[in-house]
Design an enzyme around this catalytic site. Structure first.
Site, PDB file in Angstrom:
ATOM      1  N   PHE A 172      57.924  53.049  34.795  1.00 47.79           N
ATOM      2  CA  PHE A 172      58.974  52.543  34.037  1.00 47.79           C
ATOM      3  C   PHE A 172      60.014  53.324  33.706  1.00 47.79           C
ATOM      4  CE2 PHE A 172      54.523  52.035  32.475  1.00 47.79           C
ATOM      5  CZ  PHE A 172      54.636  50.727  32.032  1.00 47.79           C
ATOM      6  N   TYR A 200      60.064  49.000  39.943  1.00 41.66           N
ATOM      7  CA  TYR A 200      61.002  47.958  39.815  1.00 41.66           C
ATOM      8  C   TYR A 200      61.698  47.629  41.072  1.00 41.66           C
ATOM      9  CZ  TYR A 200      61.232  50.001  34.647  1.00 41.66           C
ATOM     10  OH  TYR A 200      60.962  50.167  33.586  1.00 41.66           O
TER      11      TYR A 200
END
Length: 224
Positions: free
Chosen positions: A77, A66
């Site tokens: 994730f 991210y």
């Protein structure tokens, strides 16, 4: 940059001596010195640190970390407990609820999975702030391919969960008949409705583990 110190070190040690890795190390070091890069340098190898090779039962492949502030911490994730749950993980939780009846938690911290033998590995381990895929083709893919090959050589029951095209392309590296490979579209909002929802990877994984005499994964993430 952090270091790998557990039982991953020996099989991966040859990679650290290769020319591509030296170049990768210098490039990433310069990026951390001159740009804002995620995750924190000490968290780059958390997937390996949290899930020793000998304990891997399940592999979930992500793409790159991210890229917004405070999200990435080295597990695909996953986000830290005080960070809003990203859309892809929202969809993962929805499928988990539909598949196994797990309640949807108030956080996206997946350490509980990692500590049970779920290797949460991105194919690229670093990223510039607010620039998705910005560290693509720097050499991380060669390094994580080596890790995937090492996993493929483990002659014991193991599940590979491949979501999305980049992860599914790794299937050609996996040949051990003792390994279960589960493929589906990526859980992102752009593709989840085209086959991710309803793919039931969590129940399939647990059935396979139990059939091979292994403890199933407790997929329920607890509230904080």
């Amino acid at each position: 940059m952090g270091a790998i110190t557990n039982d991953w070190l020996e099989p991966l040690s040859a990679e650290f001596k290769k020319p591509y890795y030296k170049k990768l190390y210098e490039t990433v070091k310069h990026e951390y010195e001159t740009r804002r890069v995620f995750p924190d340098a000490n968290d780059i190898f958390n997937a390996f640190a949290f899930t020793p090779l000998s304990q891997v039962k399940v592999v979930i492949l992500g793409q790159d970390p991210y890229h917004n502030v405070g999200q990435a911490h080295g597990l695909s994730f996953s986000v830290k407990p005080d960070v809003a749950v990203p859309p892809s993980l929202v969809n993962i939780y929805q499928e988990l609820h539909d598949d196994l009846g797990c309640t949807i938690p108030n956080n996206g911290y997946l350490e509980k999975w990692a500590r049970q033998g779920v290797l949460l590995l991105n194919t690229v381990l670093t990223v510039r702030a607010h620039a998705a895929n910005s560290h693509r083709n720097m050499g991380w893919e060669e390094f994580t391919d080596a890790a995937i090959r090492i996993l493929g050589e483990q002659d014991r029951p193991m599940v590979f969960i491949l979501w999305g095209r980049p992860a599914r392309m790794k299937k050609s590296m996996l040949h051990n008949p003792r390994h279960l490979i589960l493929e589906a579209p990526h859980p992102s909002p752009f593709s989840a409705s085209s086959g991710f929802f309803g793919s039931r990877p969590f129940s399939q994984t647990n059935r396979y583990l139990e059939a091979n005499g292994l403890e199933p994964i407790d997929w329920q993430i607890d509230n904080v």
